[in-house]
Every structure is written in C-alpha cells, then in structure tokens.
Design a protein around this motif. Structure first.
Motif, PDB file in Angstrom:
ATOM      1  N   SER A  44       0.866  -1.178   0.000  1.00  0.00           N
ATOM      2  CA  SER A  44       0.000   0.000   0.000  1.00  0.00           C
ATOM      3  C   SER A  44       0.901   1.226   0.000  1.00  0.00           C
ATOM      4  N   ASP A  45       0.294   2.409   0.047  1.00  0.00           N
ATOM      5  CA  ASP A  45       1.100   3.632   0.068  1.00  0.00           C
ATOM      6  C   ASP A  45       1.846   3.804   1.384  1.00  0.00           C
ATOM      7  N   VAL A  46       1.450   3.090   2.422  1.00  0.00           N
ATOM      8  CA  VAL A  46       2.065   3.300   3.735  1.00  0.00           C
ATOM      9  C   VAL A  46       2.656   2.037   4.354  1.00  0.00           C
ATOM     10  N   GLY A  47       2.524   0.886   3.697  1.00  0.00           N
ATOM     11  CA  GLY A  47       3.002  -0.345   4.308  1.00  0.00           C
ATOM     12  C   GLY A  47       3.655  -1.273   3.313  1.00  0.00           C
ATOM     13  N   SER A  48       4.596  -2.108   3.824  1.00  0.00           N
ATOM     14  CA  SER A  48       5.322  -3.049   2.976  1.00  0.00           C
ATOM     15  C   SER A  48       5.504  -4.378   3.689  1.00  0.00           C
ATOM     16  N   GLN A  49       5.600  -5.416   2.884  1.00  0.00           N
ATOM     17  CA  GLN A  49       5.981  -6.726   3.388  1.00  0.00           C
ATOM     18  C   GLN A  49       7.506  -6.730   3.533  1.00  0.00           C
ATOM     19  N   VAL A  50       8.004  -7.250   4.648  1.00  0.00           N
ATOM     20  CA  VAL A  50       9.441  -7.295   4.913  1.00  0.00           C
ATOM     21  C   VAL A  50       9.923  -8.724   4.730  1.00  0.00           C
ATOM     22  N   ILE A  51      10.809  -8.932   3.750  1.00  0.00           N
ATOM     23  CA  ILE A  51      11.390 -10.229   3.456  1.00  0.00           C
ATOM     24  C   ILE A  51      12.821 -10.227   3.978  1.00  0.00           C
ATOM     25  N   VAL A  52      13.166 -11.191   4.840  1.00  0.00           N
ATOM     26  CA  VAL A  52      14.515 -11.277   5.410  1.00  0.00           C
ATOM     27  C   VAL A  52      15.146 -12.594   4.975  1.00  0.00           C
ATOM     28  N   GLN A  53      16.267 -12.468   4.271  1.00  0.00           N
ATOM     29  CA  GLN A  53      16.969 -13.641   3.726  1.00  0.00           C
ATOM     30  C   GLN A  53      15.987 -14.594   3.032  1.00  0.00           C
ATOM     31  N   GLY A  54      15.135 -13.988   2.217  1.00  0.00           N
ATOM     32  CA  GLY A  54      14.252 -14.749   1.345  1.00  0.00           C
ATOM     33  C   GLY A  54      12.897 -15.094   1.884  1.00  0.00           C
ATOM     34  N   LYS A  55      12.658 -14.892   3.206  1.00  0.00           N
ATOM     35  CA  LYS A  55      11.399 -15.301   3.812  1.00  0.00           C
ATOM     36  C   LYS A  55      10.677 -14.106   4.443  1.00  0.00           C
ATOM     37  N   ARG A  56       9.344 -14.163   4.378  1.00  0.00           N
ATOM     38  CA  ARG A  56       8.541 -13.090   4.936  1.00  0.00           C
ATOM     39  C   ARG A  56       8.695 -13.018   6.449  1.00  0.00           C
ATOM     40  N   LEU A  57       9.021 -11.826   6.961  1.00  0.00           N
ATOM     41  CA  LEU A  57       9.103 -11.607   8.402  1.00  0.00           C
ATOM     42  C   LEU A  57       7.831 -10.985   8.936  1.00  0.00           C
ATOM     43  N   ALA A  58       7.357  -9.931   8.264  1.00  0.00           N
ATOM     44  CA  ALA A  58       6.191  -9.200   8.745  1.00  0.00           C
ATOM     45  C   ALA A  58       5.723  -8.232   7.671  1.00  0.00           C
ATOM     46  N   THR A  59       4.537  -7.679   7.864  1.00  0.00           N
ATOM     47  CA  THR A  59       4.069  -6.538   7.079  1.00  0.00           C
ATOM     48  C   THR A  59       3.958  -5.357   8.028  1.00  0.00           C
ATOM     49  N   VAL A  60       4.663  -4.274   7.704  1.00  0.00           N
ATOM     50  CA  VAL A  60       4.706  -3.126   8.614  1.00  0.00           C
ATOM     51  C   VAL A  60       4.454  -1.834   7.860  1.00  0.00           C
ATOM     52  N   LYS A  61       3.980  -0.848   8.604  1.00  0.00           N
ATOM     53  CA  LYS A  61       3.858   0.489   8.047  1.00  0.00           C
ATOM     54  C   LYS A  61       5.240   1.146   8.006  1.00  0.00           C
ATOM     55  N   ALA A  62       5.400   2.087   7.077  1.00  0.00           N
ATOM     56  CA  ALA A  62       6.699   2.744   6.907  1.00  0.00           C
ATOM     57  C   ALA A  62       7.185   3.343   8.218  1.00  0.00           C
ATOM     58  N   ARG A  63       6.277   3.932   8.988  1.00  0.00           N
ATOM     59  CA  ARG A  63       6.669   4.559  10.247  1.00  0.00           C
ATOM     60  C   ARG A  63       7.178   3.534  11.258  1.00  0.00           C
ATOM     61  N   ASP A  64       6.608   2.311  11.206  1.00  0.00           N
ATOM     62  CA  ASP A  64       6.999   1.275  12.164  1.00  0.00           C
ATOM     63  C   ASP A  64       8.264   0.533  11.740  1.00  0.00           C
ATOM     64  N   TYR A  65       8.640   0.675  10.465  1.00  0.00           N
ATOM     65  CA  TYR A  65       9.813  -0.045   9.982  1.00  0.00           C
ATOM     66  C   TYR A  65      11.079   0.425  10.695  1.00  0.00           C
ATOM     67  N   ALA A  66      11.118   1.696  11.074  1.00  0.00           N
ATOM     68  CA  ALA A  66      12.293   2.233  11.764  1.00  0.00           C
ATOM     69  C   ALA A  66      12.585   1.454  13.047  1.00  0.00           C
ATOM     70  N   ALA A  67      11.516   1.043  13.742  1.00  0.00           N
ATOM     71  CA  ALA A  67      11.708   0.297  14.988  1.00  0.00           C
ATOM     72  C   ALA A  67      12.224  -1.113  14.722  1.00  0.00           C
ATOM     73  N   LEU A  68      12.008  -1.603  13.505  1.00  0.00           N
ATOM     74  CA  LEU A  68      12.434  -2.955  13.145  1.00  0.00           C
ATOM     75  C   LEU A  68      13.900  -2.992  12.682  1.00  0.00           C
TER      76      LEU A  68
END
Length: 480
Positions: free
Chosen positions: A82-106
């Motif tokens: 979406s315009d504000v959220g992305s799926q986070v893939i770590v070493q090939g596997k899905r970790l989480a879906t987070v909003k851009a603002r929350d990605y900083a904490a990750l």
C-alpha cells in the motif's frame, strides 16, 4: 574480504545497471565476483533455488557474475502493499508486514542478517560489488540505515557515488550530497562517476573538474548513455518504455499501481513481430490482439485501481471484438468471479467481485508459494520454465481447462472458447520454444529469438561499454 559499494546521488541514477556491468567486467577479468544489495524495495522479485525471493535486479547481477541467485545477495527486500506499508522479506522469507513509520523500529534487528549475508558472500568470492538504495543524501533516514552509509560503515566498504547527468543538475547532486552528509559518512566516499551522458563528453570536462575540486573525490569517468539498457530486465515499472517495437501483433498491458514481476513481459518486448504497449493510469486500453493483466502485490487493491481507470470497460469492448486476454498471477485472480481475503492478508478483510471472465474464485491464505517450476503448456505441449510467487488458491469449473500441466496436475484456467486464460506461472516467456508456440497459436509470427543468449550478449556489451569509458582498474583497486 574485498568489496566496493556503488551509491547514488539520487534514485534511478542507474546504480543497478552499473553494478551489473561492473560484475560482468570483473568476471571477464577472471575474478570470482558476487552482487549484494543490503536492502531493496521492489515488487519485481526473483525466486531463488532454495525457495526464497530477492529483488529482480540482484538476479540480473547474479547472471552477470555467472552465479545462481541467492537470498544472501539481497537479505532485506521490502515489497510495498500500500502507500504506507510493505511486506518485509529477510533472507528470502517473509518476516512481517509493517507500516513505513513502524519499519524504523524494526531496523536495529536487521543489520545482523545483512552483515551475515555479506560476510557469507565475501568468504566465497574475490570481490563483492554492493549496490546502495535511493541516496545517502536522504539524511532524514540515516538513523538505523541499512541501505547506504549505515551498511558502508558497519562493513567498512568504500563508496563510489553515481550522479545522473540526464536529469540535469548533476554538479549540485554531487557537491550537495557531500554537503549534507555527516563528515564520517562523507569520508567513506572515495570517488564518483557520472552516468547517462548524451553527446560530446568533452563538453563536461570543466564540470567534472569542478566536482573533483569542490569535493576532493577522485573521478572514475563519465559513462555515456547505454542505448541497449531496455534489453535488460528492468526493476522499476517507471523504467519500462511506454511502447516496444512496431510488430503487427499488438499486446497491451495496463500498468497497475502495485504491478509485480513485470519482467515477465521482457521476452515479448524483444520479439520483432510484436508491439507491446504499457498503458499508464489515465490512458485507455488501445485496440490490440491481446491484453495481458500482469502480476500485482495487492490484487483486490489493483482491481479497484483498474476499475477506477475505466480499464474494465475497455476490456469488455476488447473481449466483445474477439480479443484475447491473459492473466498472470494477480491478473489471473482478477479474471475470476470473486477474490476473498477473510484474514486481511493483503489489506482489509473482505471480498471483491472479479472481472468475471473465468468461472473460478480465489481465496487468499497466509501460505505463500515460492518455487521454481517446469510445466507443460496444455495447448502446445511446449515446456515452460518459470516460477510461482503468490498467495491465494484459485478453483472453479474453468480450472478443468488448464493453462498448463504442473507435475501432471492442472495449473491455471481457460474459458470455454479459449480466448481468456490465466496462470500463476511467472517467467514463462523466457522459454523460447513456448514463447514461439504461444505467439504462433495467437496468429503472430515468432522470430526465433533466443532470449537468454540475447541477455548474455547485452551484458557483455554493457561490460565493454563500461570498460571503454570508466577507469575499471582504478575502481577494482579501490575495493577493500
């Protein structure tokens, strides 16, 4: 370990292509070389042999190195949903879906896998060529940075900054980047190069000297525009030309807002007998022989986007005139009767009415299918080499007329008259025999193009182009 990092003075300055060309040039010099991008943001993903996913640009760079794609080449992949959220893939596997603002904490927990993947590659190869993301000048994003100077300093990798003269203001790009960087970050930059020059390079000589004098950086050359860049798979949908070719067989592709894996189209774009038109928002679908609905990272969201453009009405007219429709992955799901997302996997939970061209329904589930496949095209019995990367299962009456057979089981669907088809198979048009048979079945004239060989030849030409205009020996000597 020996590594060099290519960062950009802005987005889309040509970093991916330069890294691919440098990788091929280093390989031709006899070095064992691997590409690496700590963090990428793209919905154009490649599936690795072990069932992971990485950015498509790193898969092309791996090809330039003569290597199979590995999850370690792009340990962090962000796939916007979406315009504000992305799926986070770590070493090939899905970790989480987070909003851009929350990605900083990750971010703090992600540097460890980034460095682990980098060290894995560095231990196996003579050289690792690293690609940054966006620009280090985005200093508002510096805290916890994984993509540019945060990585360069953590891994102690020297940086070469790339500026894009084609868009104008390249002197300000370079000097301005140094001006806004923290001094310790700026100290990582050992040199620069200018990309996409058109015309007489000597006319930029004074500008080149000005950048070197004001920054103290070493210039590694001015790279003229590479005219065959469009022959290599693009990672950003904005890089796709609006129109490919002038062939008699016309294909139209609506550019969805979350279009994914659109490199499916590259082999078709290279066919001399084909005209491929990418239809942007606000434009009508043109008269054509075939409409391809491409993959999407947000099927229900992009179905709403498609309707907002009026493309559903254009598609009805196209079908009424006898035109053909092919849906790939998300586009396949759109062609059914309905798409249900009971758990809100792709967005708000709910159900969306499909376009209704195929008698089937799709249910989104949390299970993601990521695999390379070999299938047989049902209509022509040709082999398809491709991959699947999707969530959701599609079932219904039209599944009884499959697009292909996968491990002996039906895959995809066709309408009773065969004019509407859908499949989950990505990358299928790279298979020369299948592509030729598919086009011939639809009344087009295939050319006998060997797509893989054409890409390899283009990578060799890119390496020669870089060798001719940049100080490659100096760049390789800079690596540490």
């Amino acid at each position: 370990m020996t590594a060099l990092m290519i960062q950009g003075a802005g987005s889309n300055v040509g970093k991916s292509l330069i890294v691919a060309g440098l990788c091929r040039a280093a390989r031709l010099r006899g070095l064992s070389v691997a590409p690496f991008k700590p963090q990428n943001m793209s919905n154009n993903a490649a599936v690795t042999a072990d069932g992971g996913e990485i950015g498509r640009a790193q898969a092309l760079q791996a090809l330039a190195c003569g290597l199979p794609p590995s999850v370690h080449m792009n340990p962090i992949l962000l796939k916007p949903e979406s315009d504000v959220g992305s799926q986070v893939i770590v070493q090939g596997k899905r970790l989480a879906t987070v909003k851009a603002r929350d990605y900083a904490a990750l971010k703090p927990q992600l540097m460890a896998p980034v460095l682990q993947s980098f060290q894995h590659l560095a231990a196996q190869h003579d050289l690792v060529i690293v690609e940054g993301a966006g620009s280090p000048a985005e200093v508002n994003l510096r805290a916890g940075d994984l993509a540019n100077m945060g990585f360069a300093r953590a891994a102690d990798v020297p940086v070469v900054l790339v500026g894009d003269i084609d868009r104008g203001g390249v002197i300000a790009q370079m000097i301005g980047t140094q001006a806004v960087l923290d001094p310790e970050d700026a100290a990582m930059i050992a040199g620069y190069l200018i990309n996409k020059f058109r015309g007489d390079v000597t006319l930029f000589a004074e500008g080149d000297r000005l950048i070197a004098r004001r920054t103290g950086w070493r210039g590694f050359g001015v790279l003229p525009y590479f005219p065959d860049a469009h022959r290599l798979p693009a990672e950003d949908a904005l890089d796709i030309p609006a129109r490919h070719g002038t062939g008699a067989f016309r294909i139209a592709v609506p550019v969805l807002s979350r279009i994914a894996n659109f490199d499916d189209l590259d082999p078709l774009a290279q066919e001399p007998g084909v005209t491929l038109t990418m239809v942007r928002a606000g434009e009508p679908l043109p008269d054509c022989d075939l409409v391809i609905l491409p993959g999407s990272k947000s099927t229900r969201g992009d179905l709403a986007f498609l309707r907002a453009q009026g493309w559903d009405i254009d598609l009805k007219a196209h079908h009424r005139r006898g035109g053909r429709i092919l849906g790939i992955c998300g586009g396949y799901q759109m062609l059914g009767q309905r798409i249900t997302d009971p758990d809100g996997i792709e967005g708000p939970a709910g159900e969306t009415e499909g376009l209704g061209y195929l008698d089937l329904a799709t249910v989104m589930t949390g299970d993601k299918r990521l695999t390379r496949v070999t299938a047989r095209h049902a209509a022509t019995d040709q082999t398809i080499e491709g991959y699947e990367i999707h969530i959701g299962r599609s079932t219904g009456i039209d599944s009884g007329r499959p697009f292909a057979l996968l491990d002996g089981q039906p895959e995809g669907a066709s309408s009773p008259d065969g004019r509407v088809q859908g499949t989950y198979l990505h990358g299928m048009f790279s298979a020369d025999g299948f592509r030729a048979a598919f086009l011939r079945e639809l009344g087009a004239t295939p050319s006998g193009l060997t797509y893989g060989a054409a890409v390899e030849a283009c990578l060799d030409a890119l390496a020669a182009h870089i060798e001719a205009h940049l100080d490659v020996a100096g760049l390789l000597a800079l690596a540490r």
